[in-house]
Design a protein around this motif. Sequence first.
Motif, mmCIF file in Angstrom:
data_model
loop_
_atom_site.group_PDB
_atom_site.id
_atom_site.type_symbol
_atom_site.label_atom_id
_atom_site.label_comp_id
_atom_site.label_asym_id
_atom_site.label_seq_id
_atom_site.Cartn_x
_atom_site.Cartn_y
_atom_site.Cartn_z
ATOM 1 N N GLY A 178 0.777 -1.224 0.000
ATOM 2 C CA GLY A 178 0.000 0.000 0.000
ATOM 3 C C GLY A 178 0.810 1.277 0.000
ATOM 4 O O GLY A 178 0.464 2.232 -0.703
ATOM 5 N N PRO A 179 1.893 1.381 0.796
ATOM 6 C CA PRO A 179 2.658 2.627 0.821
ATOM 7 C C PRO A 179 3.261 2.952 -0.545
ATOM 8 O O PRO A 179 3.680 2.049 -1.274
ATOM 9 C CB PRO A 179 3.760 2.338 1.846
ATOM 10 C CG PRO A 179 3.208 1.247 2.697
ATOM 11 C CD PRO A 179 2.379 0.403 1.783
ATOM 12 N N PRO A 180 3.317 4.232 -0.896
ATOM 13 C CA PRO A 180 3.875 4.609 -2.190
ATOM 14 C C PRO A 180 5.396 4.608 -2.188
ATOM 15 O O PRO A 180 6.038 4.614 -1.138
ATOM 16 C CB PRO A 180 3.333 6.024 -2.399
ATOM 17 C CG PRO A 180 3.214 6.564 -1.006
ATOM 18 C CD PRO A 180 2.784 5.389 -0.157
ATOM 19 N N ARG A 181 5.949 4.627 -3.401
ATOM 20 C CA ARG A 181 7.392 4.750 -3.591
ATOM 21 C C ARG A 181 7.762 6.219 -3.794
ATOM 22 O O ARG A 181 6.938 7.018 -4.228
ATOM 23 C CB ARG A 181 7.835 3.934 -4.805
ATOM 24 C CG ARG A 181 7.572 2.454 -4.697
ATOM 25 C CD ARG A 181 7.942 1.708 -5.965
ATOM 26 N NE ARG A 181 6.968 1.890 -7.042
ATOM 27 C CZ ARG A 181 7.273 2.199 -8.288
ATOM 28 N NH1 ARG A 181 8.543 2.385 -8.640
ATOM 29 N NH2 ARG A 181 6.331 2.343 -9.199
ATOM 30 N N ALA A 182 9.011 6.566 -3.492
ATOM 31 C CA ALA A 182 9.520 7.910 -3.745
ATOM 32 C C ALA A 182 10.189 7.892 -5.115
ATOM 33 O O ALA A 182 11.296 7.356 -5.269
ATOM 34 C CB ALA A 182 10.510 8.328 -2.664
ATOM 35 N N LEU A 183 9.500 8.440 -6.100
ATOM 36 C CA LEU A 183 9.896 8.297 -7.501
ATOM 37 C C LEU A 183 11.354 8.652 -7.764
ATOM 38 O O LEU A 183 12.059 7.953 -8.486
ATOM 39 C CB LEU A 183 8.991 9.178 -8.376
ATOM 40 C CG LEU A 183 9.339 9.239 -9.865
ATOM 41 C CD1 LEU A 183 9.191 7.865 -10.513
ATOM 42 C CD2 LEU A 183 8.465 10.275 -10.563
ATOM 43 N N GLU A 184 11.835 9.743 -7.179
ATOM 44 C CA GLU A 184 13.162 10.245 -7.521
ATOM 45 C C GLU A 184 14.303 9.397 -6.954
ATOM 46 O O GLU A 184 15.451 9.537 -7.405
ATOM 47 C CB GLU A 184 13.315 11.698 -7.048
ATOM 48 C CG GLU A 184 12.444 12.694 -7.796
ATOM 49 C CD GLU A 184 10.994 12.715 -7.324
ATOM 50 O OE1 GLU A 184 10.178 13.437 -7.929
ATOM 51 O OE2 GLU A 184 10.667 11.997 -6.342
ATOM 52 N N CYS A 185 14.037 8.547 -5.988
ATOM 53 C CA CYS A 185 15.089 7.691 -5.443
ATOM 54 C C CYS A 185 15.448 6.608 -6.461
ATOM 55 O O CYS A 185 14.558 6.007 -7.069
ATOM 56 C CB CYS A 185 14.641 7.044 -4.134
ATOM 57 S SG CYS A 185 14.506 8.201 -2.753
ATOM 58 N N PRO A 186 16.729 6.305 -6.654
ATOM 59 C CA PRO A 186 17.118 5.323 -7.666
ATOM 60 C C PRO A 186 16.701 3.887 -7.354
ATOM 61 O O PRO A 186 16.636 3.056 -8.259
ATOM 62 C CB PRO A 186 18.655 5.440 -7.703
ATOM 63 C CG PRO A 186 18.958 6.793 -7.141
ATOM 64 C CD PRO A 186 17.901 7.017 -6.113
ATOM 65 N N VAL A 187 16.425 3.582 -6.085
ATOM 66 C CA VAL A 187 16.078 2.214 -5.698
ATOM 67 C C VAL A 187 14.841 2.243 -4.809
ATOM 68 O O VAL A 187 14.764 3.043 -3.864
ATOM 69 C CB VAL A 187 17.238 1.519 -4.945
ATOM 70 C CG1 VAL A 187 16.838 0.098 -4.544
ATOM 71 C CG2 VAL A 187 18.504 1.501 -5.797
ATOM 72 N N HIS A 188 13.873 1.360 -5.115
ATOM 73 C CA HIS A 188 12.684 1.178 -4.274
ATOM 74 C C HIS A 188 12.568 -0.308 -3.938
ATOM 75 O O HIS A 188 12.580 -1.143 -4.844
ATOM 76 C CB HIS A 188 11.399 1.597 -5.004
ATOM 77 C CG HIS A 188 11.472 2.914 -5.684
ATOM 78 N ND1 HIS A 188 10.856 3.157 -6.890
ATOM 79 C CD2 HIS A 188 12.079 4.066 -5.328
ATOM 80 C CE1 HIS A 188 11.075 4.411 -7.257
ATOM 81 N NE2 HIS A 188 11.819 4.982 -6.336
ATOM 82 N N LEU A 189 12.435 -0.620 -2.666
ATOM 83 C CA LEU A 189 12.281 -2.005 -2.220
ATOM 84 C C LEU A 189 10.944 -2.132 -1.497
ATOM 85 O O LEU A 189 10.788 -1.668 -0.368
ATOM 86 C CB LEU A 189 13.424 -2.406 -1.282
ATOM 87 C CG LEU A 189 14.854 -2.146 -1.777
ATOM 88 C CD1 LEU A 189 15.859 -2.460 -0.676
ATOM 89 C CD2 LEU A 189 15.154 -2.963 -3.016
ATOM 90 N N GLU A 190 9.964 -2.733 -2.146
ATOM 91 C CA GLU A 190 8.679 -2.977 -1.500
ATOM 92 C C GLU A 190 8.836 -4.161 -0.551
ATOM 93 O O GLU A 190 9.398 -5.197 -0.931
ATOM 94 C CB GLU A 190 7.614 -3.270 -2.548
ATOM 95 C CG GLU A 190 7.406 -2.147 -3.549
ATOM 96 C CD GLU A 190 6.333 -2.472 -4.578
ATOM 97 O OE1 GLU A 190 5.534 -3.404 -4.333
ATOM 98 O OE2 GLU A 190 6.302 -1.802 -5.619
#
Length: 233
Positions: A123-135
Amino acid sequence: MNHSAPHREMEPAILYFGTPVVLISTLNPDQTPNLAPMSSAFWLGWRAVLGMAASSQTVQNLLRTGECVLNLPSATQAAAVDRLARTTAADPVPPTKQRRGYRHERDKFGTAGLSAVASATVGPPRALECPVHLEAVLAAVHPMSADDEQLNGRIVTMEVRVQKVHVHPGIAMDGTADRVDPDKWRPLVMSFQKFYGLGPQVHPSTLAEIDEELYRSPDTERARLAPVRGAHR
């Protein structure tokens, strides 16, 4: 540095010798997104261990929902991270944070100047500008300081299991599908409360001769089975 000089005993108040900064996003009880900087994190396979104050809104959100996104900023995004320093979604502000000058802030993404985009499996969103997103989803909560009556319960370590990895193509290793190029990836690092970046490789690594696939765990296959969510909440 004079290596021949004798070491001396010290009692630093903190032992943050250098760890990567994480912007962890969670959902508040009213479903608004929270975004909080933290640097007590390490990874083992597709699992991460996060150390945070038990009174923080992030911990309360993670305990309630069991979901988060670990957004990894680059060294060039220190200003965005710093804009979140000494802010909290908790209202009222916990006494320990009041003494350190924290203020309540509802719009964390706006404060940081980052864009919230939908995640695939949480459910929580990702921070688009960060190069890496780990759900990730919460796997376990491990107590700390059980041997000390004063400290017991004030800090928790939370084990999360990664379900989806998003990596900007600018840091991907050329000619591969699933590898990050450490010569391109420049994480933001915190050392004794100050921001730093990484320099170039200083020495060849024998460990780097081992095929990364030999470290792959069953969590990767488990992550592939995670259901994809619908619209952004």
